[in-house]
Motif scaffolding. Structure first.
Motif, short mmCIF file in Angstrom:
data_model
loop_
_atom_site.label_atom_id
_atom_site.label_comp_id
_atom_site.label_asym_id
_atom_site.label_seq_id
_atom_site.Cartn_x
_atom_site.Cartn_y
_atom_site.Cartn_z
N ALA A 239 1.34 4.05 -3.03
CA ALA A 239 1.18 5.49 -2.78
C ALA A 239 2.41 6.25 -3.29
N ILE B 9 2.52 13.71 1.23
CA ILE B 9 1.11 13.86 0.83
C ILE B 9 0.55 12.53 0.33
N ALA B 10 1.34 11.81 -0.46
CA ALA B 10 0.89 10.52 -1.00
C ALA B 10 0.60 9.54 0.12
N ASP C 40 -0.40 10.25 3.09
CA ASP C 40 -1.54 10.68 3.92
C ASP C 40 -2.75 9.79 3.69
N ASP C 41 -2.85 9.19 2.51
CA ASP C 41 -3.99 8.34 2.18
C ASP C 41 -3.87 6.92 2.73
N VAL C 42 -2.74 6.60 3.32
CA VAL C 42 -2.55 5.26 3.89
C VAL C 42 -2.98 5.33 5.36
N ASP C 43 -4.14 4.75 5.65
CA ASP C 43 -4.74 4.89 6.98
C ASP C 43 -3.86 4.42 8.13
N GLU D 75 0.83 -1.21 0.00
CA GLU D 75 0.00 0.00 0.00
C GLU D 75 0.87 1.26 0.00
N CYS D 76 1.93 1.24 0.79
CA CYS D 76 2.85 2.39 0.84
C CYS D 76 3.60 2.55 -0.49
N GLN E 278 2.93 7.21 -6.91
CA GLN E 278 2.19 8.37 -7.42
C GLN E 278 3.06 9.63 -7.41
N SER F 220 5.75 15.74 -1.65
CA SER F 220 4.83 14.91 -2.42
C SER F 220 4.73 13.50 -1.84
#
Length: 119
Positions: free
Chosen positions: A29, A82-83, A85-88, A25-26, A32, A79
């Motif tokens: 992210a 920020i990317a 940040d979406d990994v809970d 997952e990381c 991106q 960046s």
């Protein structure tokens, strides 16, 4: 970011060994995050050396840049933050820029080699 969560590095282990799903997952992210000069993401460029995790939501990223004086250092690091940040599962992260071992084109993925025309 609280530096105190990153002072005891003995708590941190290789994320891929600790939690392969979270590692993927990381990585997804971070894929991106595109280097604006080269048009390729920082993972395929081989800029990510290690993802270390303490099991409590703190991620330590060891990464490098293609050159020490890279003018995009702040952009790439921001960046990446920020990317992620979406990994809970990641509450806090820190990026350590490392220069050893030095980055070389040998770190490029097959995809990046083809995209850049490097054999």
């Amino acid at each position: 970011m609280s530096e105190e969560n990153f002072t005891d590095l003995s708590k941190f282990e290789d994320l891929k060994l600790m939690d392969e799903a979270l590692y993927e997952e990381c990585i997804q992210a971070l894929e991106q995050v595109i280097d604006p000069e080269l048009g390729i993401d920082i993972v395929n460029l081989g800029l990510i050396y290690d993802l270390l995790y303490d099991g409590e939501g703190h991620l330590l990223i060891k990464m490098t840049l293609t050159t020490m004086g890279c003018p995009l250092q702040d952009v790439l690091m921001e960046s990446a933050a920020i990317a992620l940040d979406d990994v809970d599962a990641i509450k806090e992260m820190k990026i350590d820029l490392v220069w050893v071992p030095a980055w070389t084109t040998k770190r490029l993925s097959r995809y990046a080699r083809i995209a850049l025309g490097i054999r």
